[in-house]
Design a protein around this motif. Sequence first.
Motif, PDB file in Angstrom:
ATOM      1  N   GLN A  67       3.446  41.396 -67.289  1.00  0.00           N
ATOM      2  CA  GLN A  67       3.520  41.624 -65.667  1.00  0.00           C
ATOM      3  C   GLN A  67       2.540  42.653 -65.256  1.00  0.00           C
ATOM      4  O   GLN A  67       2.347  42.789 -64.014  1.00  0.00           O
ATOM      5  CB  GLN A  67       4.983  41.865 -65.255  1.00  0.00           C
ATOM      6  CG  GLN A  67       6.038  40.995 -65.566  1.00  0.00           C
ATOM      7  CD  GLN A  67       7.387  40.985 -64.793  1.00  0.00           C
ATOM      8  OE1 GLN A  67       7.947  39.976 -64.693  1.00  0.00           O
ATOM      9  NE2 GLN A  67       7.536  42.193 -64.432  1.00  0.00           N
ATOM     10  N   GLY A  68       2.330  43.466 -66.074  1.00  0.00           N
ATOM     11  CA  GLY A  68       1.352  44.620 -65.699  1.00  0.00           C
ATOM     12  C   GLY A  68       1.055  45.500 -66.860  1.00  0.00           C
ATOM     13  O   GLY A  68       1.443  45.403 -67.900  1.00  0.00           O
ATOM     14  N   VAL A  69      -0.219  46.015 -66.761  1.00  0.00           N
ATOM     15  CA  VAL A  69      -0.956  46.872 -67.684  1.00  0.00           C
ATOM     16  C   VAL A  69      -1.178  48.183 -67.176  1.00  0.00           C
ATOM     17  O   VAL A  69      -1.858  48.290 -66.153  1.00  0.00           O
ATOM     18  CB  VAL A  69      -2.315  46.313 -68.185  1.00  0.00           C
ATOM     19  CG1 VAL A  69      -2.830  46.915 -69.292  1.00  0.00           C
ATOM     20  CG2 VAL A  69      -1.843  44.781 -68.815  1.00  0.00           C
ATOM     21  N   LYS A  70      -0.777  49.149 -67.971  1.00  0.00           N
ATOM     22  CA  LYS A  70      -0.953  50.793 -67.260  1.00  0.00           C
ATOM     23  C   LYS A  70      -1.867  51.329 -68.487  1.00  0.00           C
ATOM     24  O   LYS A  70      -1.193  51.452 -69.549  1.00  0.00           O
ATOM     25  CB  LYS A  70       0.384  51.409 -67.121  1.00  0.00           C
ATOM     26  CG  LYS A  70       0.146  52.998 -66.885  1.00  0.00           C
ATOM     27  CD  LYS A  70       1.528  53.706 -66.773  1.00  0.00           C
ATOM     28  CE  LYS A  70       2.171  53.054 -65.459  1.00  0.00           C
ATOM     29  NZ  LYS A  70       3.475  53.669 -65.094  1.00  0.00           N
TER      30      LYS A  70
ATOM     31  N   SER B   9      13.899  44.639 -74.137  1.00  0.00           N
ATOM     32  CA  SER B   9      14.433  44.673 -75.585  1.00  0.00           C
ATOM     33  C   SER B   9      15.722  44.107 -76.292  1.00  0.00           C
ATOM     34  O   SER B   9      15.714  43.936 -77.421  1.00  0.00           O
ATOM     35  CB  SER B   9      14.103  46.061 -76.025  1.00  0.00           C
ATOM     36  OG  SER B   9      15.245  46.932 -75.521  1.00  0.00           O
ATOM     37  N   LEU B  10      16.608  43.860 -75.232  1.00  0.00           N
ATOM     38  CA  LEU B  10      17.881  43.349 -75.624  1.00  0.00           C
ATOM     39  C   LEU B  10      17.614  41.977 -76.079  1.00  0.00           C
ATOM     40  O   LEU B  10      18.618  41.188 -76.794  1.00  0.00           O
ATOM     41  CB  LEU B  10      18.688  43.206 -74.554  1.00  0.00           C
ATOM     42  CG  LEU B  10      19.212  44.794 -73.939  1.00  0.00           C
ATOM     43  CD1 LEU B  10      19.994  44.666 -72.628  1.00  0.00           C
ATOM     44  CD2 LEU B  10      20.057  45.444 -75.017  1.00  0.00           C
TER      45      LEU B  10
ATOM     46  N   GLY C 192       6.646  47.469 -73.114  1.00  0.00           N
ATOM     47  CA  GLY C 192       7.703  47.882 -72.319  1.00  0.00           C
ATOM     48  C   GLY C 192       8.342  46.843 -71.548  1.00  0.00           C
ATOM     49  O   GLY C 192       7.933  45.494 -71.391  1.00  0.00           O
ATOM     50  N   ALA C 193       9.520  46.983 -71.386  1.00  0.00           N
ATOM     51  CA  ALA C 193      10.375  45.957 -70.481  1.00  0.00           C
ATOM     52  C   ALA C 193      10.471  46.124 -68.969  1.00  0.00           C
ATOM     53  O   ALA C 193      10.186  47.248 -68.268  1.00  0.00           O
ATOM     54  CB  ALA C 193      12.075  46.096 -71.016  1.00  0.00           C
TER      55      ALA C 193
ATOM     56  N   ASP D 150      13.755  51.462 -73.004  1.00  0.00           N
ATOM     57  CA  ASP D 150      13.740  50.109 -73.364  1.00  0.00           C
ATOM     58  C   ASP D 150      12.335  49.482 -73.517  1.00  0.00           C
ATOM     59  O   ASP D 150      11.544  49.014 -72.489  1.00  0.00           O
ATOM     60  CB  ASP D 150      13.960  49.456 -71.963  1.00  0.00           C
ATOM     61  CG  ASP D 150      14.676  47.898 -72.069  1.00  0.00           C
ATOM     62  OD1 ASP D 150      14.505  47.525 -73.411  1.00  0.00           O
ATOM     63  OD2 ASP D 150      14.803  47.318 -71.080  1.00  0.00           O
ATOM     64  N   LEU D 151      11.800  49.616 -74.761  1.00  0.00           N
ATOM     65  CA  LEU D 151      10.682  49.028 -75.145  1.00  0.00           C
ATOM     66  C   LEU D 151      10.894  48.130 -76.366  1.00  0.00           C
ATOM     67  O   LEU D 151      11.659  48.183 -77.006  1.00  0.00           O
ATOM     68  CB  LEU D 151       9.725  50.269 -76.044  1.00  0.00           C
ATOM     69  CG  LEU D 151       8.916  50.764 -74.830  1.00  0.00           C
ATOM     70  CD1 LEU D 151       9.528  51.942 -74.014  1.00  0.00           C
ATOM     71  CD2 LEU D 151       7.698  51.703 -75.867  1.00  0.00           C
ATOM     72  N   LEU D 152      10.001  47.013 -75.993  1.00  0.00           N
ATOM     73  CA  LEU D 152      10.303  45.854 -76.978  1.00  0.00           C
ATOM     74  C   LEU D 152       9.401  46.296 -78.303  1.00  0.00           C
ATOM     75  O   LEU D 152       9.978  45.812 -79.351  1.00  0.00           O
ATOM     76  CB  LEU D 152       9.743  44.448 -76.473  1.00  0.00           C
ATOM     77  CG  LEU D 152      10.540  43.821 -75.505  1.00  0.00           C
ATOM     78  CD1 LEU D 152      10.236  44.381 -73.935  1.00  0.00           C
ATOM     79  CD2 LEU D 152      10.093  42.242 -75.336  1.00  0.00           C
TER      80      LEU D 152
END
Length: 447
Positions: A322-325, A339-340, A376-377, A384-386
Amino acid sequence: MTARLPAHTGPETRGLLADPLLHELGHGLGGPYHVLLPNAFDANAAAFLGVFTEAGVQGRVYYAKKANKAAVFAEQAAVTGLGMDVASRGELREALAAGVRGEDLMVTGPAKADELLRVAVLQGALIAVDALDELDRLEAVARELDGKARALLRVLPPEQPHSRFGLDEREVTAALVRIGLSAVSLEGFSFHLSGYDVRQRADLAATLVRLCRRTRALGLPVDSVSIGGGFAVDYVGAEDWREFEETSRPEHFHAGKRFGGGFYPYHSPAAGADALRAILAAVPSGERVPLAEVLRTADVRLLVEPGRALLDQAGFTVFRVQGVKERDGYAILTVDGSSLSLSEQWFDSEFLPDPLLVPARAHADAPAGPYPACVGAATCLESDLLTWRKIPFPKPPAAGDLLVYLNTAGYQMDSNESPFHELPLPPKVVVEPASDRFRWHLDRRPA
């Protein structure tokens, strides 16, 4: 730069990665999703059964349902004649609904509720008894139903003396005295070991075979030993895993993340059915012949309860970027899930095999990589990081691209799922090849 950890892939997965179906499913389902590949499950089941035939050993395979909640794998277990290991009324109900017969069920887990014991006895399931008070309650339930309860006694492994599961030597002796006068029909003994040590499993299996011989002398015709699960899956190549273990440092992870739970052994030289083959070929301590011959001579059948190993290459998980930072020389990707839906985080760990980037459009003008990025999620939680590891992607990730986490069917998909933020749980999509294309349907069990 962190080492690459490319995951092994099966032929169906490789075909799907090159197929536009993955993007179409992402668009149609409107979020992350899990792909299920039942043909791989069938192949793994056939491999386990083939090892028993090859070794000339009486054996039974029970699919550990806790490894994945999907209905399709329970249905495949029923069709291929596998048993099923369940540990709750919900799992038992799902197994029966999938077509697994009651007598093909093994009910495990600690301190089972009377309601679960009652249904298990009525269905003729095999029940692994974990404690003396549970044995007493099982006896009471069987008498109430005017029936016989089929049972194994779960033995506390000497290698794990502090485990909260199983009966120690004194308790086993007491249980045998009680069973001799009860409505419980003892069929054998079981154990579960942590880790994946072949020799430990062979040694303890042989110990329980000797226990079967002594128990027969008491007039109890036991004939089965269950060695549980713990059949490793080989996710990545040996050299890649060696390089990762030797070079991994905290700076290779976002924010210098450290993991208290350690990592799963993502490379295993003896995995799946090959691990069972190695166990049967091992010469246990105190014996002069391989375990297979120990079992044959004693006329004892071996029960196994694989979960992850039956699901090797049987599915993968897809997220959309969805996004890139850009941050500190690497990118932080945000995907449309959490990550859940990759449950290794539950164990203060991480699912390490590299996710694959499936671009939404060509990146022909991109300079040569690698492009390091963590994942990240779409939640407001810092933790919350995958994927905390800075994956060295060969192309620059962009919004709209897909990230495919390979080989996630075993435990990763739903052990820790939660609709946090009201994000929908990723649906499960069953995919099968059909002539020159793939066809799909949603799994029959509600997501």
